[in-house]
Design a protein around this motif. Sequence first.
Motif: not given
Length: 384
Positions: A50-74
């Motif tokens: 939840r933390k990484l998804k929030y921080f990544y989705s609010n980090t913008w490079v060249g008009g596009d945000a990063l995204d995190f796809h990790g699964e908690p179970v793994k």
Amino acid sequence: MDIEAPVDATPERHPIEFTASGSEYFRIWIVNLLLIIVTLGIYLPWAKVRKLKYFYSNTWVGGDALDFHGEPVKMLRGTLIAAGFLIAYSVGSNFSGWAALVAALAFVVLWPALFRAAMRFRLANTSWRGLRFHFAGDTAGAYSCMLPPLALALLPVALAGAMAGTGGEAPQALPAVAAGVIGIGMTAFMVGLPYFLWRVKRYQHGNYAIGGLQTRLKADVGVLYGIFIKLIGLSFAAFVIAIVVFGGLTFAGRKSGMGAAFVVLAVVLGFGGILLFNILPKSYLQVRLQNLLWSTTGNELMHFDSRLLLKRYLGLQCKNYLLIFLTLGLYWPFAVVNTRRAQIEAVELQTRIGLDQISQVAGREDPGATGDMAADLFGLDIGM
């Protein structure tokens, strides 16, 4: 890589934006904290996602945000492995020094491989413009940079503990031998710390990749030693100032009988002590390392430039510490967001071709299958 930039091309500058807010992250943080407590720590991977998804989705490079796809179970695997090491060492220490030594040895032997797996997992589950990053470092590189410092930091202490716990039949000289082992190991570790850190960071920053574009770290180890030498000088100066100020005020307080006023002054000076011995050295190290490492990371098509200012960053950390103290810790998520914003927005991506061309090149050579395989096989996120 099938594209070349003009030799005299003026770099295009792309500031990195961080749009997270303290109030939004506070809601995520407080829920995460409560669920971690209720589940006795089992919820930790879900909280991290939840933390990484929030921080990544609010980090913008060249008009596009990063995204995190990790699964908690793994990610839970990494949490359990780390907990297993800690439990094995704690339990072993209570029963036998030699058992603790075996646990420490297992940690030293396995940690570099786990660290590489964590790097692969984190990068394979991070994307920009739909392109997955990946980590190109190999296992041999991980062991080469991490095994020496781990061995010097952990094994002498564990070995000395095992030797000291051999029982009443042990020779009289054994405690001295144990102390000597610890002393030699720790001295070697401290002297070599800047070099070891440089090796680890070169392994990390030299293996970040998106598609066929891989970064390299050009930082010189001598500069790193210079930073640590200045840090030691700064810490020594802070110690001398503290001795003079506290000694002088204590003497003045006894002579004048300041009473309650002296207690208030002592609290103020306590914060001053935290500033001198914690905030100032820590901020100096963070600023200098970020600027050095990120400003020397890149390749022939793109590189980063970090210009984090010590004066502004130090003021921010003083404010954070003070408000965390006054709010009994509730300001913590706001402090995290403020610190992250200062660090991220001090970094600029500079490219010799357009970002669209960068993403096209990366997209043609994107090893998506390899990234997915890394995530499925290792599934670790043990912190970086």
